[in-house]
Design a protein around this motif. Structure first.
Motif, mmCIF file in Angstrom:
data_model
loop_
_atom_site.group_PDB
_atom_site.id
_atom_site.type_symbol
_atom_site.label_atom_id
_atom_site.label_comp_id
_atom_site.label_asym_id
_atom_site.label_seq_id
_atom_site.Cartn_x
_atom_site.Cartn_y
_atom_site.Cartn_z
ATOM 1 N N SER A 94 -1.467 21.673 6.256
ATOM 2 C CA SER A 94 -1.856 20.289 6.070
ATOM 3 C C SER A 94 -2.391 20.070 4.644
ATOM 4 O O SER A 94 -2.050 19.078 3.981
ATOM 5 C CB SER A 94 -2.904 19.951 7.136
ATOM 6 N N PHE A 95 -3.184 21.009 4.163
ATOM 7 C CA PHE A 95 -3.728 20.922 2.794
ATOM 8 C C PHE A 95 -2.583 20.957 1.769
ATOM 9 O O PHE A 95 -2.590 20.191 0.804
ATOM 10 C CB PHE A 95 -4.725 22.068 2.575
ATOM 11 N N ASN A 96 -1.587 21.817 2.013
ATOM 12 C CA ASN A 96 -0.420 21.850 1.120
ATOM 13 C C ASN A 96 0.264 20.485 1.091
ATOM 14 O O ASN A 96 0.686 20.005 0.045
ATOM 15 C CB ASN A 96 0.600 22.902 1.579
ATOM 16 N N GLY A 97 0.389 19.870 2.263
ATOM 17 C CA GLY A 97 1.013 18.552 2.349
ATOM 18 C C GLY A 97 0.214 17.512 1.568
ATOM 19 O O GLY A 97 0.770 16.685 0.842
ATOM 20 N N LEU A 98 -1.093 17.575 1.698
ATOM 21 C CA LEU A 98 -1.960 16.611 1.001
ATOM 22 C C LEU A 98 -1.838 16.767 -0.513
ATOM 23 O O LEU A 98 -1.787 15.785 -1.256
ATOM 24 C CB LEU A 98 -3.417 16.806 1.428
ATOM 25 N N GLN A 99 -1.777 18.020 -0.944
ATOM 26 C CA GLN A 99 -1.688 18.260 -2.389
ATOM 27 C C GLN A 99 -0.334 17.839 -2.953
ATOM 28 O O GLN A 99 -0.220 17.605 -4.151
ATOM 29 C CB GLN A 99 -1.939 19.740 -2.676
ATOM 30 N N ALA A 100 0.667 17.739 -2.076
ATOM 31 C CA ALA A 100 2.010 17.360 -2.537
ATOM 32 C C ALA A 100 2.197 15.844 -2.580
ATOM 33 O O ALA A 100 3.227 15.351 -3.045
ATOM 34 C CB ALA A 100 3.054 17.973 -1.609
ATOM 35 N N CYS A 101 1.199 15.091 -2.088
ATOM 36 C CA CYS A 101 1.325 13.621 -2.077
ATOM 37 C C CYS A 101 1.242 13.085 -3.498
ATOM 38 O O CYS A 101 0.551 13.654 -4.334
ATOM 39 C CB CYS A 101 0.189 13.000 -1.269
ATOM 40 N N SER A 102 1.899 11.966 -3.705
ATOM 41 C CA SER A 102 1.829 11.318 -5.011
ATOM 42 C C SER A 102 0.372 10.901 -5.268
ATOM 43 O O SER A 102 -0.347 10.512 -4.350
ATOM 44 C CB SER A 102 2.779 10.134 -4.991
ATOM 45 N N LYS A 103 -0.045 10.999 -6.526
ATOM 46 C CA LYS A 103 -1.459 10.768 -6.877
ATOM 47 C C LYS A 103 -1.938 9.360 -6.493
ATOM 48 O O LYS A 103 -3.122 9.144 -6.276
ATOM 49 C CB LYS A 103 -1.689 11.000 -8.377
ATOM 50 N N ASN A 104 -1.013 8.393 -6.458
ATOM 51 C CA ASN A 104 -1.472 7.042 -6.110
ATOM 52 C C ASN A 104 -1.347 6.719 -4.610
ATOM 53 O O ASN A 104 -1.407 5.563 -4.200
ATOM 54 C CB ASN A 104 -0.797 5.976 -6.970
ATOM 55 N N THR A 105 -1.208 7.765 -3.801
ATOM 56 C CA THR A 105 -1.241 7.569 -2.341
ATOM 57 C C THR A 105 -2.606 7.013 -1.945
ATOM 58 O O THR A 105 -3.634 7.488 -2.423
ATOM 59 C CB THR A 105 -1.011 8.930 -1.632
ATOM 60 N N GLU A 106 -2.610 5.994 -1.088
ATOM 61 C CA GLU A 106 -3.894 5.432 -0.634
ATOM 62 C C GLU A 106 -4.280 5.943 0.755
ATOM 63 O O GLU A 106 -5.439 6.213 1.033
ATOM 64 C CB GLU A 106 -3.804 3.910 -0.622
ATOM 65 N N TYR A 107 -3.283 6.017 1.631
ATOM 66 C CA TYR A 107 -3.548 6.474 3.003
ATOM 67 C C TYR A 107 -2.493 7.511 3.395
ATOM 68 O O TYR A 107 -1.361 7.460 2.899
ATOM 69 C CB TYR A 107 -3.497 5.301 3.995
ATOM 70 N N VAL A 108 -2.897 8.420 4.294
ATOM 71 C CA VAL A 108 -1.909 9.371 4.827
ATOM 72 C C VAL A 108 -1.960 9.359 6.351
ATOM 73 O O VAL A 108 -3.019 9.151 6.951
ATOM 74 C CB VAL A 108 -2.158 10.831 4.354
ATOM 75 N N LEU A 109 -0.806 9.572 6.961
ATOM 76 C CA LEU A 109 -0.747 9.843 8.397
ATOM 77 C C LEU A 109 -0.272 11.277 8.530
ATOM 78 O O LEU A 109 0.767 11.640 7.971
ATOM 79 C CB LEU A 109 0.250 8.922 9.106
ATOM 80 N N ILE A 110 -1.033 12.101 9.236
ATOM 81 C CA ILE A 110 -0.644 13.503 9.400
ATOM 82 C C ILE A 110 -0.173 13.693 10.842
ATOM 83 O O ILE A 110 -0.873 13.298 11.787
ATOM 84 C CB ILE A 110 -1.823 14.441 9.063
ATOM 85 N N LYS A 143 0.837 -1.203 0.000
ATOM 86 C CA LYS A 143 0.000 0.000 0.000
ATOM 87 C C LYS A 143 0.875 1.258 0.000
ATOM 88 O O LYS A 143 1.925 1.286 0.627
ATOM 89 C CB LYS A 143 -0.897 0.015 1.239
ATOM 90 N N ARG A 144 0.407 2.256 -0.697
ATOM 91 C CA ARG A 144 1.142 3.528 -0.771
ATOM 92 C C ARG A 144 0.671 4.424 0.380
ATOM 93 O O ARG A 144 -0.467 4.898 0.386
ATOM 94 C CB ARG A 144 0.833 4.151 -2.142
ATOM 95 N N ILE A 145 1.526 4.563 1.371
ATOM 96 C CA ILE A 145 1.150 5.310 2.583
ATOM 97 C C ILE A 145 2.141 6.454 2.807
ATOM 98 O O ILE A 145 3.345 6.237 2.946
ATOM 99 C CB ILE A 145 1.132 4.380 3.812
ATOM 100 N N THR A 146 1.612 7.677 2.848
ATOM 101 C CA THR A 146 2.466 8.861 3.007
ATOM 102 C C THR A 146 2.355 9.431 4.417
ATOM 103 O O THR A 146 1.243 9.602 4.928
ATOM 104 C CB THR A 146 2.057 9.957 1.996
#
Ligand code: CTP
Ligand code: MG
Length: 221
Positions: free
Chosen positions: A90-106, A3-6
């Motif tokens: 946080s929104f800037n961070g989300l927009q910088a994630c790779s498009k195929n990210t499935e989950y994020v931990l902030i 899984k792609r997790i950022t």
């Protein structure tokens, strides 16, 4: 397939309550900058595939030097500029994630004392439920007041203290952020509250008493 997790680490704040020259994420505890503690743990954690650090503009070069000097961060760290509020960063961070990210931990960089077990608990619950926060129990009696008159004694078993990391399905948290902005809401102090504002529930998992958010000089001691 893996899984792609950022992991998104927030370091966009200026630490006004700390009152130090450098923003608190760059202050050192035991000769190590605060930001490096969480960065090293996310770097070590095998489930995390990508790391994004959101930093205030003037801090980006110092941050690069800290990472270089530490010399033991193995994952590629993407650094993006922060915004005026935590929510914007946080929104800037989300927009910088790779498009195929499935989950994020902030995660707040101001919380250096996380551990891999906590990250794993958050991830497991995130994959099961889509939105999760770490919490701790309250040990004091908690009252509701008006001025200095006590109106109500709250049942502390029903109240928790919210920490980070918080975990999300990537598309869900991106939609929740966009929806909050449309409603004119831009100063949330955590990301889960945007999920609630979006009309959805989120789950809790156990955080840790050690996982304090360094805010004032007292916390440094
Ligand atoms: N944060 C951020 N961007 C902002 C504000 C905050 O990325 N515009 C980050 C901080 O760097 C911190 C986390 O959000 O890791 C939690 O915020 P807080 O503890 O309030 O940090 P500061 O805003 O820096 O401190 P203060 O409120 O005292 O100024
Ligand atoms: Mg703040």
């Amino acid at each position: 397939m893996k899984k792609r997790i950022t992991a998104i680490i927030l370091a966009g704040g200026k630490g006004s309550r700390m009152g130090s020259k450098k923003p608190k994420q760059f202050l050192e505890i035991a000769n190590k900058p605060i930001i490096l503690y969480s960065l090293e743990i996310f770097d070590k954690c095998k489930d995390i595939t990508d790391i994004v650090v959101v930093c205030y503009k003037a801090g980006i070069n110092p941050l690069k030097s800290i990472i270089k000097k530490a010399g033991k961060i193995n994952k590629k760290v993407k650094i993006v500029p922060g915004g005026k509020t935590r929510q914007e960063s946080s929104f800037n961070g989300l927009q910088a994630c790779s498009k195929n990210t499935e989950y994020v931990l902030i995660h707040d960089s101001a919380r250096p004392f996380i551990d891999e077990k906590m990250i794993k608990r958050v991830l497991k619950a995130t994959i099961n439920s889509g939105a999760v926060t770490t919490v701790t129990n309250i040990i004091d009696t908690v009252v509701e007041v008006k001025g200095n008159r006590v109106k109500n004694i709250l049942n502390r078993d029903d109240i928790k203290r919210v920490q980070t990391p918080q975990g999300f399905d990537y598309k869900l948290i991106l939609s929740a952020h966009r929806s909050a902005l449309k409603k004119g809401f831009s100063d949330a102090t955590d990301d889960c509250s945007l999920v609630k504002l979006y009309g959805m529930d989120y789950m809790t998992v156990k955080g840790s008493e050690k996982n304090i958010k360094i805010t004032t000089k007292n916390d440094l001691h």
